[in-house]
Design a protein around this motif. Structure first.
Motif, PDB file in Angstrom:
ATOM      1  N   GLU A  76       0.910  -1.263  -0.032  1.00  0.00           N
ATOM      2  CA  GLU A  76       0.088  -0.026   0.000  1.00  0.00           C
ATOM      3  C   GLU A  76       0.801   1.192   0.059  1.00  0.00           C
ATOM      4  OE1 GLU A  76      -2.082   0.985   3.501  1.00  0.00           O
ATOM      5  OE2 GLU A  76      -3.565   2.419   2.448  1.00  0.00           O
TER       6      GLU A  76
ATOM      7  N   ASP B 224       1.120   3.774  -3.236  1.00  0.00           N
ATOM      8  CA  ASP B 224       0.590   5.574  -2.880  1.00  0.00           C
ATOM      9  C   ASP B 224       1.788   6.101  -3.220  1.00  0.00           C
ATOM     10  OD1 ASP B 224      -1.573   6.592  -2.227  1.00  0.00           O
ATOM     11  OD2 ASP B 224      -1.204   6.578  -0.038  1.00  0.00           O
TER      12      ASP B 224
ATOM     13  N   SER C  20      -5.294   4.880  -5.882  1.00  0.00           N
ATOM     14  CA  SER C  20      -4.904   5.282  -4.533  1.00  0.00           C
ATOM     15  C   SER C  20      -6.197   5.023  -3.601  1.00  0.00           C
ATOM     16  CB  SER C  20      -4.440   6.845  -4.646  1.00  0.00           C
ATOM     17  OG  SER C  20      -5.596   7.641  -4.392  1.00  0.00           O
ATOM     18  N   LYS C  21      -7.216   4.974  -3.931  1.00  0.00           N
ATOM     19  CA  LYS C  21      -8.511   4.651  -3.146  1.00  0.00           C
ATOM     20  C   LYS C  21      -8.539   3.388  -3.150  1.00  0.00           C
ATOM     21  CE  LYS C  21     -10.824   8.915  -3.637  1.00  0.00           C
ATOM     22  NZ  LYS C  21     -11.385   9.469  -2.452  1.00  0.00           N
TER      23      LYS C  21
ATOM     24  N   VAL D 189      -6.505   1.410  -0.356  1.00  0.00           N
ATOM     25  CA  VAL D 189      -6.657   1.413   0.984  1.00  0.00           C
ATOM     26  C   VAL D 189      -7.922   0.431   1.561  1.00  0.00           C
ATOM     27  CG1 VAL D 189      -8.125   3.080   2.830  1.00  0.00           C
ATOM     28  CG2 VAL D 189      -6.590   4.069   1.116  1.00  0.00           C
ATOM     29  N   ASP D 190      -8.757   0.083   0.457  1.00  0.00           N
ATOM     30  CA  ASP D 190     -10.067  -0.922   0.865  1.00  0.00           C
ATOM     31  C   ASP D 190      -9.084  -2.151   0.783  1.00  0.00           C
ATOM     32  OD1 ASP D 190     -12.477   0.158   1.220  1.00  0.00           O
ATOM     33  OD2 ASP D 190     -12.144   1.052  -0.609  1.00  0.00           O
TER      34      ASP D 190
ATOM     35  N   GLU E 293      -6.190  -2.935   1.579  1.00  0.00           N
ATOM     36  CA  GLU E 293      -5.395  -3.165   2.714  1.00  0.00           C
ATOM     37  C   GLU E 293      -6.281  -3.535   3.798  1.00  0.00           C
ATOM     38  OE1 GLU E 293      -3.432  -2.097   6.551  1.00  0.00           O
ATOM     39  OE2 GLU E 293      -4.953  -0.856   5.757  1.00  0.00           O
ATOM     40  N   ARG E 294      -7.200  -2.752   3.872  1.00  0.00           N
ATOM     41  CA  ARG E 294      -8.517  -3.205   5.112  1.00  0.00           C
ATOM     42  C   ARG E 294      -8.711  -4.790   4.904  1.00  0.00           C
ATOM     43  NH1 ARG E 294     -10.242   2.472   6.450  1.00  0.00           N
ATOM     44  NH2 ARG E 294      -8.218   3.182   6.614  1.00  0.00           N
TER      45      ARG E 294
ATOM     46  N   HIS F 169     -15.814  -3.752   1.929  1.00  0.00           N
ATOM     47  CA  HIS F 169     -14.716  -3.153   1.159  1.00  0.00           C
ATOM     48  C   HIS F 169     -14.709  -3.642  -0.361  1.00  0.00           C
ATOM     49  CE1 HIS F 169     -12.880  -1.503   4.492  1.00  0.00           C
ATOM     50  NE2 HIS F 169     -13.080  -2.543   5.135  1.00  0.00           N
TER      51      HIS F 169
ATOM     52  N   LYS G 165      -8.100  11.911   1.752  1.00  0.00           N
ATOM     53  CA  LYS G 165      -7.883  10.464   2.556  1.00  0.00           C
ATOM     54  C   LYS G 165      -8.556  10.630   3.898  1.00  0.00           C
ATOM     55  CE  LYS G 165      -3.537   8.767   0.439  1.00  0.00           C
ATOM     56  NZ  LYS G 165      -3.895   7.417  -0.086  1.00  0.00           N
TER      57      LYS G 165
ATOM     58  N   VAL H 227     -12.299   9.912   3.989  1.00  0.00           N
ATOM     59  CA  VAL H 227     -12.582   8.519   4.161  1.00  0.00           C
ATOM     60  C   VAL H 227     -12.831   8.130   5.385  1.00  0.00           C
ATOM     61  CG1 VAL H 227     -11.994   6.193   3.191  1.00  0.00           C
ATOM     62  CG2 VAL H 227     -11.579   8.309   1.748  1.00  0.00           C
TER      63      VAL H 227
ATOM     64  N   ARG I  21     -15.932   7.100   7.813  1.00  0.00           N
ATOM     65  CA  ARG I  21     -16.276   5.827   8.436  1.00  0.00           C
ATOM     66  C   ARG I  21     -16.709   5.960  10.088  1.00  0.00           C
ATOM     67  NH1 ARG I  21     -12.975   2.454   4.728  1.00  0.00           N
ATOM     68  NH2 ARG I  21     -14.176   2.883   2.889  1.00  0.00           N
TER      69      ARG I  21
ATOM     70  N   ARG J 241     -12.895   1.044  16.863  1.00  0.00           N
ATOM     71  CA  ARG J 241     -12.774   1.540  15.334  1.00  0.00           C
ATOM     72  C   ARG J 241     -12.724   2.887  15.303  1.00  0.00           C
ATOM     73  NH1 ARG J 241     -10.191  -0.936  12.327  1.00  0.00           N
ATOM     74  NH2 ARG J 241     -11.109  -0.488  10.493  1.00  0.00           N
TER      75      ARG J 241
ATOM     76  N   ASP K 241       5.209   9.216   5.088  1.00  0.00           N
ATOM     77  CA  ASP K 241       3.974   8.516   5.165  1.00  0.00           C
ATOM     78  C   ASP K 241       4.527   7.461   6.576  1.00  0.00           C
ATOM     79  OD1 ASP K 241       2.270   6.378   5.206  1.00  0.00           O
ATOM     80  OD2 ASP K 241       2.659   5.779   2.950  1.00  0.00           O
TER      81      ASP K 241
ATOM     82  N   ARG L 279       2.419   5.597   8.002  1.00  0.00           N
ATOM     83  CA  ARG L 279       1.346   4.423   8.261  1.00  0.00           C
ATOM     84  C   ARG L 279       2.189   2.959   8.449  1.00  0.00           C
ATOM     85  NH1 ARG L 279      -2.125   5.046   3.034  1.00  0.00           N
ATOM     86  NH2 ARG L 279      -0.258   5.663   2.304  1.00  0.00           N
ATOM     87  N   HIS L 280       1.501   1.965   9.057  1.00  0.00           N
ATOM     88  CA  HIS L 280       2.058   0.686   9.452  1.00  0.00           C
ATOM     89  C   HIS L 280       3.684   0.722  10.096  1.00  0.00           C
ATOM     90  CE1 HIS L 280      -1.358   0.061   6.973  1.00  0.00           C
ATOM     91  NE2 HIS L 280      -0.898   0.524   5.823  1.00  0.00           N
TER      92      HIS L 280
END
Lengths: 240, 240
Positions: free
Chosen positions: A67, A71, A95-96, A99-100, A102-103, A208, B96, B99, B103, B204, B224, B226-227
């Motif tokens: 991801e 990205d 890029s969207k 994200v899904d 990865e989830r 997702h 981003k 999104v 949620r 969540r 970045d 993330r993770h």
């Protein structure tokens, strides 16, 4: 001169094309991995295979890193190439979608964790049939959504969105059964709860997959169909 | 920090500036709405207020539509203005963050649904204290993440990411208590399950607040994170 210029711009666009092709390929690769993770997580659960479950959990980080990498590529293309129209839509969709994806990977990892708990605590008395059924259903949705992306097929993408409704129904039915079972046999509560969380994760995978499908529709049609509801979505698609 | 902020506000084109300012403002507005939704959902749950819960559920679509609108604006800016460097990061971060905000709105709506079930089925015998505690905690995280965005403050954003670990711990403790309670009093299972789903939703919300915070760090620092895990994230932040 003109010829030179043409050759030059051809060269540029050739390289640009390759860059777009690269992120497309990477995304589909990531999608394939994620799909396999969902599959393996379900197999690990049903066969009580703690080793396979561990493998699924270990592989999750590779997906996270994909991801990040994709990205980064998308950002580089946006900054350097300043794409427009359908090229821009492609970069943004990718890029969207990642994200899904990865989830979905996260949910597969959570399912694998529950599979391990069930090996440690002993099998749940019920729920495996439901998990397998819904599991293969949502896995198919992920596959079809990726396929729709690869083939720029908005009809197939719409079919995936429609499937999500079916999964939601299957999920609710399965949940009700599990709750009834817990009340009848309270000693099984902790084990059945693991199944409940697995079902929840699977339902999320379906959500997702639907999101991915909606991004594909945006990519192909240029229409944002999120939060429209199936009926409006269908009308919107007929219009274009 | 002030320098960072200044860098973002120098523009040749006044109108471009206004466009960027507009999506920033819209995003913060959406964030404020979402934060209120989380708050109201918890209040509805704790006070058993079915009407307020209904209001929360009704407002969810307004949030969905804001996501669509802001996303559309982001796409328009990308296509017309072809932003670079920090401007590009701003647009991408916003696209981003919304999104995750959407949620969070979904989770607030789910909590409100559970609040309604509990009014219909009768109060759960336990769990309200935990929901209130974790609820206000994650709501504060959302608020702080938005605040960090508004002030371009990567330190505050990192603090939010760190809070998520605390929430995860609180969540696990509360879950264990609820499961124990279900085993002791199986007649309460369906009602306690509602609390379980609320706790899950709150956890969540914490995750999404952390995601928002990570996007803020990317916006401010261009990294970045993330993770990465908290430790690596902290090292990364010190480096820059």
């Amino acid at each position: 001169m003109n010829q030179d210029k043409e050759a030059f711009s051809h060269h540029i666009s050739q390289q640009f094309n390759e860059e777009l092709e690269e992120i497309r390929t990477l995304m589909l690769e990531m999608g394939g991995l994620v799909e396999m993770q969902v599959n393996d997580a379900i197999v690990a659960l049903i066969e009580g295979d703690a080793k396979l479950a561990e493998l699924v959990r270990e592989k999750d980080d590779a997906i996270n890193q994909m991801e990040r990498k994709i990205d980064q590529e998308c950002m580089r293309i946006l900054a350097r190439r300043q794409p427009a129209a359908s090229d821009l839509r492609l970069v943004i969709s990718i890029s969207k979608i990642i994200v899904d994806l990865e989830r979905i990977g996260d949910e597969a990892s959570k399912i694998a964790r529950r599979a391990q708990y069930l090996v440690e605590e002993g099998q749940a008395p019920r729920g495996y049939v439901e998990c397998r059924h819904i599991g293969y259903h949502v896995r198919k949705m992920v596959q079809d959504a990726l396929d729709a992306f690869a083939r720029f097929d908005s009809d197939q993408a719409f079919a995936v969105a429609r499937e999500d409704k079916v999964v939601d129904q299957e999920y609710k039915t399965a949940m009700r059964e599990m709750v009834t079972y817990m009340m009848e046999d309270p000693r099984s509560i902790t084990r059945v709860l693991n199944i409940l969380w697995v079902l929840r994760s699977l339902e999320r995978v379906g959500d997702h997959a639907r999101n991915v499908a909606e991004h594909v529709i945006y990519l192909v049609k240029g229409t944002d169909v999120r939060h429209l509801g199936l009926k409006n979505m269908e009308e919107q698609l007929k219009k274009d």
